[in-house]
Scaffold this active site. Structure first.
Site, PDB file in Angstrom:
ATOM      1  N   TRP A 202       0.830  -1.207   0.000  1.00 51.72           N
ATOM      2  CA  TRP A 202       0.000   0.000   0.000  1.00 51.72           C
ATOM      3  C   TRP A 202       0.866   1.259   0.000  1.00 51.72           C
ATOM      4  O   TRP A 202       0.382   2.353  -0.263  1.00 51.72           O
ATOM      5  CB  TRP A 202      -0.963   0.003   1.195  1.00 51.72           C
ATOM      6  CG  TRP A 202      -0.337   0.219   2.556  1.00 51.72           C
ATOM      7  CD1 TRP A 202       0.790  -0.375   3.043  1.00 51.72           C
ATOM      8  CD2 TRP A 202      -0.802   1.085   3.610  1.00 51.72           C
ATOM      9  NE1 TRP A 202       1.048   0.048   4.323  1.00 51.72           N
ATOM     10  CE2 TRP A 202       0.097   0.943   4.709  1.00 51.72           C
ATOM     11  CE3 TRP A 202      -1.879   1.943   3.749  1.00 51.72           C
ATOM     12  CZ2 TRP A 202      -0.064   1.638   5.907  1.00 51.72           C
ATOM     13  CZ3 TRP A 202      -2.028   2.630   4.953  1.00 51.72           C
ATOM     14  CH2 TRP A 202      -1.135   2.479   6.001  1.00 51.72           C
ATOM     15  N   ASP A 203       2.139   1.074   0.280  1.00 51.70           N
ATOM     16  CA  ASP A 203       3.104   2.171   0.251  1.00 51.70           C
ATOM     17  C   ASP A 203       2.940   3.010  -1.027  1.00 51.70           C
ATOM     18  O   ASP A 203       3.054   4.228  -1.003  1.00 51.70           O
ATOM     19  CB  ASP A 203       4.540   1.613   0.265  1.00 51.70           C
ATOM     20  CG  ASP A 203       4.851   0.743   1.475  1.00 51.70           C
ATOM     21  OD1 ASP A 203       3.954   0.026   1.931  1.00 51.70           O
ATOM     22  OD2 ASP A 203       6.000   0.772   1.954  1.00 51.70           O
TER      23      ASP A 203
ATOM     24  N   GLU B 214       0.643  -3.042  12.672  1.00 50.96           N
ATOM     25  CA  GLU B 214       0.864  -4.490  12.565  1.00 50.96           C
ATOM     26  C   GLU B 214       1.222  -5.148  13.899  1.00 50.96           C
ATOM     27  O   GLU B 214       1.418  -6.360  13.943  1.00 50.96           O
ATOM     28  CB  GLU B 214       1.964  -4.766  11.533  1.00 50.96           C
ATOM     29  CG  GLU B 214       1.570  -4.342  10.127  1.00 50.96           C
ATOM     30  CD  GLU B 214       2.659  -4.589   9.092  1.00 50.96           C
ATOM     31  OE1 GLU B 214       3.807  -4.823   9.482  1.00 50.96           O
ATOM     32  OE2 GLU B 214       2.345  -4.536   7.891  1.00 50.96           O
TER      33      GLU B 214
ATOM     34  N   LYS C   6       2.346   0.396  16.143  1.00 52.50           N
ATOM     35  CA  LYS C   6       3.534   0.453  15.292  1.00 52.50           C
ATOM     36  C   LYS C   6       3.582   1.732  14.463  1.00 52.50           C
ATOM     37  O   LYS C   6       4.633   2.296  14.220  1.00 52.50           O
ATOM     38  CB  LYS C   6       3.527  -0.772  14.368  1.00 52.50           C
ATOM     39  CG  LYS C   6       4.746  -0.874  13.467  1.00 52.50           C
ATOM     40  CD  LYS C   6       4.691  -2.115  12.595  1.00 52.50           C
ATOM     41  CE  LYS C   6       5.952  -2.240  11.735  1.00 52.50           C
ATOM     42  NZ  LYS C   6       5.866  -3.326  10.760  1.00 52.50           N
ATOM     43  N   GLN C   7       2.423   2.146  13.996  1.00 53.35           N
ATOM     44  CA  GLN C   7       2.373   3.274  13.056  1.00 53.35           C
ATOM     45  C   GLN C   7       0.958   3.833  13.066  1.00 53.35           C
ATOM     46  O   GLN C   7       0.050   3.185  13.582  1.00 53.35           O
ATOM     47  CB  GLN C   7       2.765   2.805  11.662  1.00 53.35           C
ATOM     48  CG  GLN C   7       1.830   1.762  11.058  1.00 53.35           C
ATOM     49  CD  GLN C   7       2.511   0.984   9.926  1.00 53.35           C
ATOM     50  OE1 GLN C   7       3.127  -0.055  10.175  1.00 53.35           O
ATOM     51  NE2 GLN C   7       2.385   1.466   8.714  1.00 53.35           N
TER      52      GLN C   7
HETATM   53  C1  BGC Z   1       4.843  -1.546   7.498  1.00 53.71           C
HETATM   54  C2  BGC Z   1       3.825  -1.588   6.388  1.00 53.71           C
HETATM   55  C3  BGC Z   1       4.534  -1.348   5.069  1.00 53.71           C
HETATM   56  C4  BGC Z   1       5.672  -2.318   4.881  1.00 53.71           C
HETATM   57  C5  BGC Z   1       6.477  -2.033   3.629  1.00 53.71           C
HETATM   58  C6  BGC Z   1       5.922  -2.553   7.217  1.00 53.71           C
HETATM   59  O1  BGC Z   1       6.906  -2.494   8.212  1.00 53.71           O
HETATM   60  O2  BGC Z   1       4.238  -1.828   8.737  1.00 53.71           O
HETATM   61  O3  BGC Z   1       2.830  -0.619   6.602  1.00 53.71           O
HETATM   62  O4  BGC Z   1       3.631  -1.471   4.033  1.00 53.71           O
HETATM   63  O5  BGC Z   1       6.541  -2.251   5.970  1.00 53.71           O
HETATM   64  O6  BGC Z   1       7.070  -0.778   3.685  1.00 53.71           O
END
Ligand code: BGC
Length: 732
Positions: free
Chosen positions: A336-337, A475, A587-588
């Site tokens: 999704w980045d 996550e 986490k984010q």
């Molecule tokens: C993040 C995801 C991201 C992925 C790739 C993961 O560590 O939690 O949101 O899409 O890394 O960058």
């Protein structure tokens, strides 16, 4: 007039060293010297080598080459990746293929290899010239015997002709004459065939300029290896052009590469000129100028440079992996980045490239439908990680930092990807007004993703729809029910799909008929999507104005992140997986991400309350995290906090603050940084279908200016504006 070749006055031949004009043989271009356009790595620190290789990578969206040392070092991992060319060894998942190392150039003097780890480096500098898209190297080396040699190199991946890679190097013995042996052969096969049958062919051509400035017809060096008798002060130049073609773009890539390179080798100056013009034209459209803060200016250009290096508007079957074409992390997979973090930059400054990215998702629809069907759902469930085909290539297991093998559930549970893809598609269409895309591709994505949500949501005893067993952007918490981000975005997706279905049916009745026949859309379906959207549980509490990140989140253990400052490891490593799952640490941004994306739908107090609640609970375990916090803080008017997060985001690559830039730049963080500047500090928004802005610039930014395209028209944005600007100038 004296003929320089027949000797000086009086007919006495001058020593050859003086005869050769030291300026005669130069590299065919010069580096940019404005510090706001370049990244400079002085000296040589072996431990940083992988990181430098990532940061100094060159690319043109077709191919990308890491900034490795041409002669190698104990830690060098040179790699050239070709977008869309993946391979697996049968047992593991597809990863981007690395081609032969076309940059290799090793030199020895009287049998002694010229290397950074031998003798003394009197001068050593690598420059990433973002303005011209060129990697430069300047090296003055003294060997154990005291011989001083100067080497200069430039390297580029042509932006004007994406199949061409070019390197030019000069070598000069500065205090000796001697025998220099040059080896410019490629390492690795020039023709590779992947397991799935894709052929990657490289053809190389070289030419050598002797110290008098003439091209020497040396077949030896043209083939790659040669001993040269170099006299004091004389310079030789070696140009190498590589043409790269694959069976993805032509029937006979080998032949094509040969023909291409033969023509190209005699046009090095032309190739460089066209490449530079192409970069300058891109910067005209995509630059973001900040006056008053050169470090920020450079960080933003670094972000833009790497985003532009990773995209190819000419190929809509590839997208941008999490690390672009600069490293092998995540095997080059697309997340999704791209749709949420990188796409907005392209939509507003490079819509042709944005179109290719959204079309990649269109081509992946079949795979997304198959994934949904396999799990018993309708519509399209996009791959959490995808490569060339759109199939889900998320690894089923990962090795955790403590060595434990952990089952990875993201592929099955990170459902929000479907809404993220839909959001990107809608964003692209709204900003460009590309109706043809909407009718031929975009509407189908919106509809199929809405169908997925309508079949995935279950009606509960409370009469509401619920989405259970998911992972949100955070996550750290798996298999949760009713994740606010997932549900919020699903709701958005369902509503917008219904609107778009009605719009297309209205405005383009014939294509609509064909589409609804092909997809078997029932006349009542859009209304059903609206109904699911209306009854979807959102976790919103009217009283506190908070969204609960998922069911039960508010009851989890409170852990004060401030107690862990300064921190050297991510929170999941410090606390362990189990503890973190039982805690509120995330986490984010998850709810904050929702607040950002659905900004217009949220009341000001809701935006503020949720940011204030979740921000202190975020551990920033993902590189995607700080930029979004910067953006939302800036929009909420907390410029100081926004600045802190902005710097944190900029340092992910430039200071390797997460310790993993070695395996590639963080493309989403770079896209996020751009968004934080544009949508955060400059406050650009598109309300009522037209651009407007609500700026909150940091005090050190005297001004910000940029261009962007909205519905086919270029707009200039210069902040602060008018009277405000005058006042700022007077104050400063
Ligand atoms: C993040 C995801 C991201 C992925 C790739 C993961 O560590 O939690 O949101 O899409 O890394 O960058």
């Amino acid at each position: 007039m004296v003929d320089p070749l027949s000797g000086g006055p009086g007919g006495v031949p001058e020593p050859l060293a003086r005869q050769a004009d030291p300026h005669l043989v130069e590299l065919p271009a010069v580096p940019t010297d404005d510090p706001r356009w370049i990244l400079v790595e002085e000296g040589f620190t072996l431990a940083r080598e992988h990181e430098v290789e990532s940061l100094f990578a060159i690319g043109n969206g077709y191919a990308g080459t890491r900034g490795s040392l041409a002669e190698g070092s104990a830690l060098s991992t040179p790699a050239t990746f070709v977008a869309g060319v993946f391979d697996s060894d049968g047992s593991s998942l597809p990863g981007l293929v690395s081609t032969a190392d076309w940059t290799r150039l090793s030199t020895s003097i009287d049998g002694q290899p010229l290397r950074l780890d031998r003798g003394r480096n009197l001068e050593h500098r690598r420059i990433l010239d973002m303005r011209q898209g060129i990697f430069w190297r300047e090296w003055q080396h003294q060997d154990e015997a005291g011989r001083i040699t100067r080497v200069r190199v430039l390297r580029l991946a042509s932006l004007a002709d994406r199949h061409l890679l070019l390197q030019s190097a000069t070598i000069t013995p500065e205090n000796f004459s001697g025998r220099i042996f040059v080896d410019a052969t490629l390492t690795g096969p020039v023709v590779q065939v992947t397991g799935s049958g894709t052929t990657v062919a490289m053809a190389v051509a070289r030419r050598v300029m002797n110290p008098t400035g003439r091209w020497t017809p040396s077949t030896e060096l043209i083939q790659g290896r040669q001993g040269l008798e170099l006299r004091l002060g004389e310079t030789y130049r070696l140009d190498r052009v590589v043409a790269l073609h694959t069976s993805r773009d032509t029937a006979d890539p080998r032949e094509m590469a040969h023909r291409h390179v033969e023509r190209a080798i005699d046009n090095v100056a032309g190739i460089i000129g066209d490449h530079r013009d192409a970069w300058l034209a891109r910067w005209q459209a995509s630059d973001l100028r900040i006056e008053g803060d050169p470090a920020t200016q450079r960080a933003l250009r670094f972000a833009i440079y790497h985003l532009l290096s990773a995209v190819n508007p000419q190929d809509d079957r590839v997208s941008i992996g999490a690390r672009g074409l600069s490293g092998s992390a995540y095997k080059g997979h697309v997340f999704w980045d791209t749709d949420i973090f990188m796409l907005p930059f392209f939509i507003l400054t490079y819509p042709e490239a944005a179109r290719a990215l959204v079309m990649y998702r269109y081509h992946a629809l079949a795979a997304a439908r198959a994934k949904a069907a396999r799990l018993g759902y309708r519509g399209a469930f996009y791959a959490w990680e995808s490569a060339d085909s759109g199939d889900d290539v998320t690894p089923p297991f990962v090795v955790a930092p403590d060595g434990q093998v952990v089952r990875l559930l993201t592929g099955e549970q990170q459902l929000h990807i479907s809404a993220d893809v839909a959001f990107g598609v809608w964003n692209y269409w709204r900003a460009t007004g590309d109706d043809r895309f909407l009718v031929e591709a975009g509407a189908e994505i919106l509809i199929e993703t809405a169908r997925f949500w309508a079949s995935r949501a279950e009606r509960g005893d409370d009469g509401r729809y619920h989405i259970r067993g998911v992972i949100g952007p955070d996550e750290y918490h798996e298999t949760v029910d009713d994740n606010a981000y997932t549900n919020g975005m699903a709701q958005w997706n369902l509503e917008v799909a219904a609107e778009i279905a009605n719009l297309v049916a209205d405005r383009w009745p014939e294509p609509w008929q064909a589409l609804s026949r092909r997809l078997g859309i029932e006349p009542d379906e859009p209304r059903q999507w609206q109904q699911v959207a209306r009854d979807l549980y959102t976790g919103f509490d009217e009283r506190t104005r908070l969204f609960e990140q998922f069911r039960g989140y508010f009851g989890l253990e409170e852990i004060d992140l401030a107690a862990f400052v300064p921190r050297t490891a991510p929170m999941d490593v410090l606390l362990g997986r189990e503890r973190i799952q039982r805690s509120k640490i995330i986490k984010q941004p998850d709810v904050v991400m929702l607040v950002y994306l659905l900004w217009e739908r949220m009341a000001p107090e809701v935006r503020k309350a949720n940011f204030e609640y979740y921000e202190p609970r975020c551990g920033h375990g993902s590189s995607l995290s700080p930029a979004i916090h910067a953006l939302v803080a800036a929009r909420l008017g907390d410029t100081a906090l926004a600045e802190r997060y902005f710097r944190q985001a900029a340092e992910i690559d430039l200071a390797d603050s997460m310790g993993n830039a070695a395996s590639g730049i963080h493309a989403a963080a770079l896209g996020g940084l751009w968004q934080a500047a544009v949508f955060g500090f400059a406050g650009l928004r598109f309300c009522e279908e037209k651009p407007e802005h609500h700026a909150n610039l940091p005090p050190s930014w005297h001004s910000l200016s940029m261009r962007f395209q909205w519905r086919g028209q270029w707009h200039e944005l210069t902040l602060p504006e008018g009277a405000e600007r005058k006042k700022a100038e007077e104050d400063s």
